[in-house]
Design a protein around this motif. Structure first.
Motif, PDB file in Angstrom:
ATOM      1  N   VAL A  71       0.827  -1.200   0.000  1.00  9.46           N
ATOM      2  CA  VAL A  71       0.000   0.000   0.000  1.00  9.46           C
ATOM      3  C   VAL A  71       0.866   1.257   0.000  1.00  9.46           C
ATOM      4  O   VAL A  71       2.051   1.236   0.366  1.00  9.46           O
ATOM      5  N   SER A  72       0.263   2.353  -0.398  1.00 10.24           N
ATOM      6  CA  SER A  72       0.955   3.638  -0.367  1.00 10.24           C
ATOM      7  C   SER A  72       1.180   4.071   1.074  1.00 10.24           C
ATOM      8  O   SER A  72       0.513   3.594   2.004  1.00 10.24           O
ATOM      9  N   ASN A  73       2.107   4.986   1.265  1.00  2.00           N
ATOM     10  CA  ASN A  73       2.334   5.524   2.596  1.00  2.00           C
ATOM     11  C   ASN A  73       1.198   6.432   3.038  1.00  2.00           C
ATOM     12  O   ASN A  73       0.990   6.623   4.236  1.00  2.00           O
ATOM     13  N   VAL A  74       0.465   6.980   2.090  1.00  2.00           N
ATOM     14  CA  VAL A  74      -0.758   7.715   2.428  1.00  2.00           C
ATOM     15  C   VAL A  74      -1.728   6.779   3.132  1.00  2.00           C
ATOM     16  O   VAL A  74      -2.284   7.095   4.191  1.00  2.00           O
ATOM     17  N   THR A  75      -1.912   5.595   2.556  1.00  2.00           N
ATOM     18  CA  THR A  75      -2.818   4.614   3.147  1.00  2.00           C
ATOM     19  C   THR A  75      -2.290   4.102   4.475  1.00  2.00           C
ATOM     20  O   THR A  75      -3.036   3.988   5.456  1.00  2.00           O
ATOM     21  N   LEU A  76      -0.999   3.799   4.538  1.00  2.00           N
ATOM     22  CA  LEU A  76      -0.414   3.311   5.786  1.00  2.00           C
ATOM     23  C   LEU A  76      -0.642   4.311   6.917  1.00  2.00           C
ATOM     24  O   LEU A  76      -1.036   3.933   8.027  1.00  2.00           O
ATOM     25  N   ALA A  77      -0.389   5.589   6.651  1.00  2.00           N
ATOM     26  CA  ALA A  77      -0.563   6.608   7.679  1.00  2.00           C
ATOM     27  C   ALA A  77      -2.026   6.714   8.107  1.00  2.00           C
ATOM     28  O   ALA A  77      -2.326   6.875   9.298  1.00  2.00           O
ATOM     29  N   ALA A 288     -13.202  28.301  20.196  1.00  2.00           N
ATOM     30  CA  ALA A 288     -12.188  27.314  20.564  1.00  2.00           C
ATOM     31  C   ALA A 288     -12.315  26.054  19.716  1.00  2.00           C
ATOM     32  O   ALA A 288     -11.307  25.491  19.249  1.00  2.00           O
ATOM     33  N   PHE A 289     -13.546  25.591  19.486  1.00  2.00           N
ATOM     34  CA  PHE A 289     -13.732  24.417  18.638  1.00  2.00           C
ATOM     35  C   PHE A 289     -13.309  24.707  17.199  1.00  2.00           C
ATOM     36  O   PHE A 289     -12.742  23.845  16.514  1.00  2.00           O
ATOM     37  N   GLY A 290     -13.591  25.922  16.747  1.00  2.00           N
ATOM     38  CA  GLY A 290     -13.154  26.291  15.402  1.00  2.00           C
ATOM     39  C   GLY A 290     -11.642  26.248  15.271  1.00  2.00           C
ATOM     40  O   GLY A 290     -11.099  25.763  14.276  1.00  2.00           O
ATOM     41  N   HIS A 291     -10.969  26.747  16.286  1.00  2.00           N
ATOM     42  CA  HIS A 291      -9.503  26.746  16.288  1.00  2.00           C
ATOM     43  C   HIS A 291      -8.963  25.320  16.272  1.00  2.00           C
ATOM     44  O   HIS A 291      -8.037  24.999  15.518  1.00  2.00           O
ATOM     45  N   LEU A 292      -9.539  24.443  17.100  1.00  2.00           N
ATOM     46  CA  LEU A 292      -9.117  23.044  17.117  1.00  2.00           C
ATOM     47  C   LEU A 292      -9.380  22.367  15.770  1.00  2.00           C
ATOM     48  O   LEU A 292      -8.536  21.630  15.258  1.00  2.00           O
ATOM     49  N   ALA A 293     -10.552  22.612  15.213  1.00  2.00           N
ATOM     50  CA  ALA A 293     -10.931  21.961  13.956  1.00  2.00           C
ATOM     51  C   ALA A 293      -9.974  22.326  12.832  1.00  2.00           C
ATOM     52  O   ALA A 293      -9.555  21.455  12.050  1.00  2.00           O
ATOM     53  N   ILE A 294      -9.618  23.589  12.747  1.00  2.00           N
ATOM     54  CA  ILE A 294      -8.711  24.026  11.682  1.00  2.00           C
ATOM     55  C   ILE A 294      -7.356  23.330  11.803  1.00  2.00           C
ATOM     56  O   ILE A 294      -6.803  22.820  10.820  1.00  2.00           O
ATOM     57  N   ARG A 295      -6.811  23.301  13.013  1.00  2.00           N
ATOM     58  CA  ARG A 295      -5.494  22.681  13.200  1.00  2.00           C
ATOM     59  C   ARG A 295      -5.545  21.169  13.006  1.00  2.00           C
ATOM     60  O   ARG A 295      -4.604  20.570  12.479  1.00  2.00           O
ATOM     61  N   LEU A 296      -6.642  20.549  13.423  1.00  2.00           N
ATOM     62  CA  LEU A 296      -6.774  19.117  13.205  1.00  2.00           C
ATOM     63  C   LEU A 296      -6.847  18.792  11.718  1.00  2.00           C
ATOM     64  O   LEU A 296      -6.173  17.876  11.225  1.00  2.00           O
ATOM     65  N   HIS A 297      -7.653  19.539  10.990  1.00  2.00           N
ATOM     66  CA  HIS A 297      -7.756  19.306   9.545  1.00  2.00           C
ATOM     67  C   HIS A 297      -6.427  19.587   8.846  1.00  2.00           C
ATOM     68  O   HIS A 297      -6.060  18.893   7.891  1.00  2.00           O
ATOM     69  N   ALA A 298      -5.707  20.588   9.322  1.00  2.00           N
ATOM     70  CA  ALA A 298      -4.383  20.865   8.753  1.00  2.00           C
ATOM     71  C   ALA A 298      -3.426  19.713   9.020  1.00  2.00           C
ATOM     72  O   ALA A 298      -2.648  19.322   8.140  1.00  2.00           O
ATOM     73  N   ALA A 299      -3.473  19.155  10.230  1.00  2.00           N
ATOM     74  CA  ALA A 299      -2.609  18.018  10.556  1.00  2.00           C
ATOM     75  C   ALA A 299      -2.926  16.825   9.671  1.00  2.00           C
ATOM     76  O   ALA A 299      -2.019  16.138   9.171  1.00  2.00           O
ATOM     77  N   GLU A 300      -4.199  16.569   9.470  1.00  2.00           N
ATOM     78  CA  GLU A 300      -4.593  15.430   8.632  1.00  2.00           C
ATOM     79  C   GLU A 300      -4.175  15.648   7.182  1.00  2.00           C
ATOM     80  O   GLU A 300      -3.737  14.716   6.496  1.00  2.00           O
ATOM     81  N   ALA A 301      -4.289  16.887   6.717  1.00  2.00           N
ATOM     82  CA  ALA A 301      -3.870  17.198   5.345  1.00  2.00           C
ATOM     83  C   ALA A 301      -2.355  17.083   5.192  1.00  2.00           C
ATOM     84  O   ALA A 301      -1.861  16.546   4.185  1.00  2.00           O
ATOM     85  N   LEU A 302      -1.603  17.574   6.160  1.00  2.00           N
ATOM     86  CA  LEU A 302      -0.145  17.478   6.087  1.00  2.00           C
ATOM     87  C   LEU A 302       0.322  16.038   6.211  1.00  2.00           C
ATOM     88  O   LEU A 302       1.345  15.657   5.628  1.00  2.00           O
ATOM     89  N   LEU A 303      -0.414  15.221   6.956  1.00  2.00           N
ATOM     90  CA  LEU A 303      -0.077  13.799   7.047  1.00  2.00           C
ATOM     91  C   LEU A 303      -0.243  13.128   5.687  1.00  2.00           C
ATOM     92  O   LEU A 303       0.627  12.358   5.252  1.00  2.00           O
ATOM     93  N   GLU A 304      -1.327  13.427   5.002  1.00  2.00           N
ATOM     94  CA  GLU A 304      -1.547  12.861   3.669  1.00  2.00           C
ATOM     95  C   GLU A 304      -0.478  13.359   2.693  1.00  2.00           C
ATOM     96  O   GLU A 304       0.063  12.575   1.894  1.00  2.00           O
ATOM     97  N   ARG A 305      -0.179  14.644   2.750  1.00  3.91           N
ATOM     98  CA  ARG A 305       0.863  15.212   1.886  1.00  3.91           C
ATOM     99  C   ARG A 305       2.211  14.543   2.145  1.00  3.91           C
ATOM    100  O   ARG A 305       2.952  14.221   1.213  1.00  3.91           O
ATOM    101  N   ALA A 306       2.530  14.302   3.415  1.00  7.75           N
ATOM    102  CA  ALA A 306       3.792  13.650   3.753  1.00  7.75           C
ATOM    103  C   ALA A 306       3.854  12.250   3.168  1.00  7.75           C
ATOM    104  O   ALA A 306       4.903  11.808   2.678  1.00  7.75           O
ATOM    105  N   GLY A 307       2.724  11.549   3.206  1.00  8.01           N
ATOM    106  CA  GLY A 307       2.681  10.214   2.604  1.00  8.01           C
ATOM    107  C   GLY A 307       2.958  10.246   1.113  1.00  8.01           C
ATOM    108  O   GLY A 307       3.645   9.371   0.573  1.00  8.01           O
ATOM    109  N   GLU A 308       2.462  11.270   0.442  1.00  7.34           N
ATOM    110  CA  GLU A 308       2.710  11.405  -1.001  1.00  7.34           C
ATOM    111  C   GLU A 308       4.189  11.646  -1.279  1.00  7.34           C
ATOM    112  O   GLU A 308       4.763  11.064  -2.210  1.00  7.34           O
TER     113      GLU A 308
END
Length: 401
Positions: A71-77, A288-308
């Motif tokens: 599998v791709s590293n995107v999938t592994l992550a 506060a939830f908005g702030h958390l949501a943005i950073r969480l979504h950014a982390a998930e996006a950067l994780l996928e990008r790192a896998g690529e």
């Protein structure tokens, strides 16, 4: 010592990325059950690991040419993040398993790859015995590999041996008489090998990250793979290890965030001075939830990008692709560290004092994040990232970034 046989039931063989992701989702739903109880009472997850192994997820990085999904590293992550969301200890236990498989892919002989990959596809779990206490730095090693006729002997002591307690093989970093480092894939039932369940960290309580002692343990030459050379030339071994850590922390962050949403929706009372009827209408909580949501979504996006980036480095390995992958993974590691800690802490601020009751087990998110994110200092990742973009300096090859 814990000596476990591979699962008796048949082990699924996964063939595609989509299949891996679907099975991870299904298994995560089951692994989440009793996760609070396991953490609170430190109940070791033997039955859960057997289920996890039978799912076939431990074999998803075995290359297609050897019968795996490759599998791709995107999938592994994504798989590791999803399992860590359900139970972060269970998400961490296979981290060094996949790390050892990458060392095998990069440095193993075809015969070693054929044999050890087959074991993994049959349900074998690999642990680790890498780090040691009492050395000058966290990356120094003293565990010795010495020749004994046609075989070799290992003597030494390891700690932070995540997964060794549950493994059928324990990949172990050893130094030969010339000071060269190797990775020995030691059978867990080897005479003289003792796995000690002495992990007492306040987080990641069921990872089995205790000690492994080697007292003149015999190891066959065929079970020894070059290790040091994986960091003397550009290889994807380092960023592969790091992306798994980022995935674990991202999974913890997602779990803490979703538990915070659920608690505030169902249990939290509005603050008396707010003038509102429902806690979900509190404007400060919404921010506060908005702030958390943005950073969480950014982390998930950067994780996928790192896998690529890591996929590209594996497909075409050179100094530039490995450096780019290392930096992309470092970015994911930096933000996943921050959001996992922030989500685990802010949860209580938003949910209120009820959230601290032991019955809810919500403290495990911060404890697990704080424990796991200490694996290597995030401050040095910012240094490496800045140096890369500002001064065109590639990060070190040793795999800590």
């Amino acid at each position: 010592m814990s000596l476990l046989s591979p699962p008796h039931a048949s082990v699924a063989v996964i063939h595609t990325d989509a299949q891996a992701l679907q099975i991870a989702e299904d298994i995560a739903q089951q692994l989440r059950q009793d996760s609070i109880l396991r953490d609170r009472e430190r109940q070791l997850p033997h039955a859960e690991l057997a289920l996890f192994s039978r799912s076939g997820l431990w074999g998803i990085t075995v290359p297609k040419t050897y019968g795996g999904a490759g599998v791709s590293n995107v999938t592994l992550a994504k798989v590791i993040s999803r399992i860590a969301q359900a139970d972060s200890s269970l998400g961490q236990i296979p981290q060094n398993h996949f790390y050892a498989l990458e060392v095998l892919r990069v440095n193993g002989t075809p015969e070693q790859q054929q044999r050890l990959y087959a074991e993994v596809l049959a349900g074998q779990r690999f642990g680790n015995a890498l780090a040691e206490l009492g050395t000058k730095t966290a990356h120094d090693r003293t565990t010795a590999l010495s020749r004994d006729g046609e075989h070799w002997r290992i003597n030494g002591r390891k700690f932070y041996a995540t997964g060794a307690l549950y493994a059928q093989r324990i990949p172990t970093s050893v130094l030969d008489e010339h000071g060269e480092q190797h990775l020995a894939f030691v059978p867990a039932n080897s005479p003289g090998l003792n796995v000690i369940d002495d992990w007492s960290g306040f987080g990641q309580r069921t990872t089995g990250s205790g000690s492994v002692v080697f007292d003149n343990v015999q190891i066959a030459a065929d079970d020894i793979v070059p290790f040091q050379s994986a960091f003397e030339r550009p290889t994807p071994v380092g960023p592969l290890a790091q992306i798994l850590h980022a995935a674990i922390d991202t999974g913890i962050a997602r779990a803490a965030y979703e538990d915070a949403l659920q608690f505030v929706r169902t249990r939290t009372r509005p603050w008396i001075d707010s003038g509102i009827e429902k806690a979900t209408d509190d404007p400060l909580s919404l921010k506060a939830f908005g702030h958390l949501a943005i950073r969480l979504h950014a982390a998930e996006a950067l994780l996928e990008r790192a896998g690529e980036y890591l996929d590209r480095a594996q497909a075409e390995t050179n100094a530039d692709t490995v450096a780019a992958a290392s930096i992309a993974v470092a970015e994911a590691r930096a933000i996943s560290t921050e959001i996992s800690l922030a989500a685990g802490s802010t949860l209580f601020e938003l949910a209120g004092s009820q959230a601290t009751l032991a019955e809810h087990g919500l403290d495990r998110h911060w404890r697990n994040a704080r424990t796991h994110t200490l694996h290597d200092p995030v401050r040095w990742k910012y240094h490496a990232i800045g140096n890369y973009y500002l001064n065109d300096e590639n990060p070190p090859l040793r795999g800590t970034i």
